[in-house]
Design an enzyme around this catalytic site. Sequence first.
Site, mmCIF file in Angstrom:
data_model
loop_
_atom_site.group_PDB
_atom_site.id
_atom_site.type_symbol
_atom_site.label_atom_id
_atom_site.label_comp_id
_atom_site.label_asym_id
_atom_site.label_seq_id
_atom_site.Cartn_x
_atom_site.Cartn_y
_atom_site.Cartn_z
ATOM 1 N N LYS A 92 0.847 -1.184 0.000
ATOM 2 C CA LYS A 92 0.000 0.000 0.000
ATOM 3 C C LYS A 92 0.890 1.244 0.000
ATOM 4 C CE LYS A 92 -4.180 1.872 2.109
ATOM 5 N NZ LYS A 92 -5.117 1.835 3.255
ATOM 6 N N CYS A 190 -4.027 8.234 -7.621
ATOM 7 C CA CYS A 190 -5.111 8.136 -6.641
ATOM 8 C C CYS A 190 -6.105 9.264 -6.898
ATOM 9 C CB CYS A 190 -4.560 8.242 -5.224
ATOM 10 S SG CYS A 190 -5.826 8.099 -3.949
ATOM 11 N N LYS A 228 2.299 4.644 -12.132
ATOM 12 C CA LYS A 228 0.916 4.174 -12.163
ATOM 13 C C LYS A 228 0.015 5.276 -12.684
ATOM 14 C CE LYS A 228 -2.418 1.585 -9.368
ATOM 15 N NZ LYS A 228 -2.657 0.978 -8.030
#
Length: 426
Positions: A92, A190, A228
């Site tokens: 995480k 995110c 990402k």
Amino acid sequence: MASLNTLRVDSRNSSFLGFQNLGHHRRTSDAPTRIGFQVRAETAGPGEPDLGVTVNGLRLPNPFVIGSGPPGTNYTVMKRAFDEGWGAVIAKTVSLEASKVVNVTPRYARLRAGSNGSAKGQIIGWENIELISDRPLETMLSEFKRLKEEYPDRILIASIMEEYNKAAWEELIERVEETGVDAFEINFSCPHGMPERKMGAAVGQDCALLEEVCGWINAKATIPVWAKMTPNITDITQPARVALKSGCEGVAAINTIMSVMGINLNTLRPEPCVEGYSTPGGYSSKAVHPIALGKVMNIAQMMKSEFSDGDYSLSGIGGVESGGDAAEFILLGANTVQVCTGVMMHGYGVVKKLCTELEDFMRKHNFSSIEDFRGVSLQYFTTHTDLVRRQQEAIKQRKAIRKGLQSDKDWTGDGFVKETETMVSN
């Protein structure tokens, strides 16, 4: 399971699996040398599919990777993932100041097929408003180090994120690298909470900012770096291109899709509901799979066209719950496939099912390795204009066949009756 042993390799001299496997792309002279850990796996027996993959100098026993999120939130669950047989684990996301990260509960909401809210419908969508790790960085670093000591032959990837501050990024990279992790995945994607602090998708959606931050990261990091990507952007190839040009060895896509899961028609409040209120969050699970395939296809085509002369990797993410789902990503060019929500729904043991189903697919098509079919389906994508041309040509050819033989020289003795019938009108 293949037996494993570790070999430290210098990425400048290793043979990696890029789109043409022509070696690691050349870095700037002032950048530190990237070192990777290659894990060698014994190949499968004769005729048996080999699921092993080599990505940026890292050898994985299979392409299935725990995606960054709750399944990689602490030592206990990451240990479980390794014990169950996952190819790699991405922890995480961590940052320097965990005290700034405050989660709420409930923070998940589900979408079911049919009438949403019914407990009987299949879960096809999952929304979360969860933030990055709220555990002290020192704790996470200690657990990274412990995992690498206990599992030296397994691949542990650290997901990291920081605010727009060069010194902070450099400190985070240095401290995390000291634990012995094998690679970084940079969370530029995110979609909720973190962008309010100019983190996550706030960087991934701004190519100029992304280029600058990637420059900081790649000047400091000495292990492979994956960026990402956020799907919450018009053209995902733009930030992917910037990340690769700025020194990242790989791209991972997609992170979750910004969404509102739904409104409770009894209370008139949005879900997930926290004290009567909510905020848009990240959407994942089976329903996002086609969108993820489209984004990965776009990135893979761009990489094949513009970055085929280097060792660049692509990790596919989105709605993977079966070996067939994974095969689709690989057919579009992905080297690895990440699973996060699927683990939350089905448990860590699902990796055995994923491996078995992927092996069954490979046997069906006589593929002996992942590389045998990686990117094979990219060639079948084209423009709509070309589809029209192809169909018109096919129709023309079918009409020509129905009209019968074109010349007396085309008659054959064996097919004489059928050839006659092709020229009869009634």
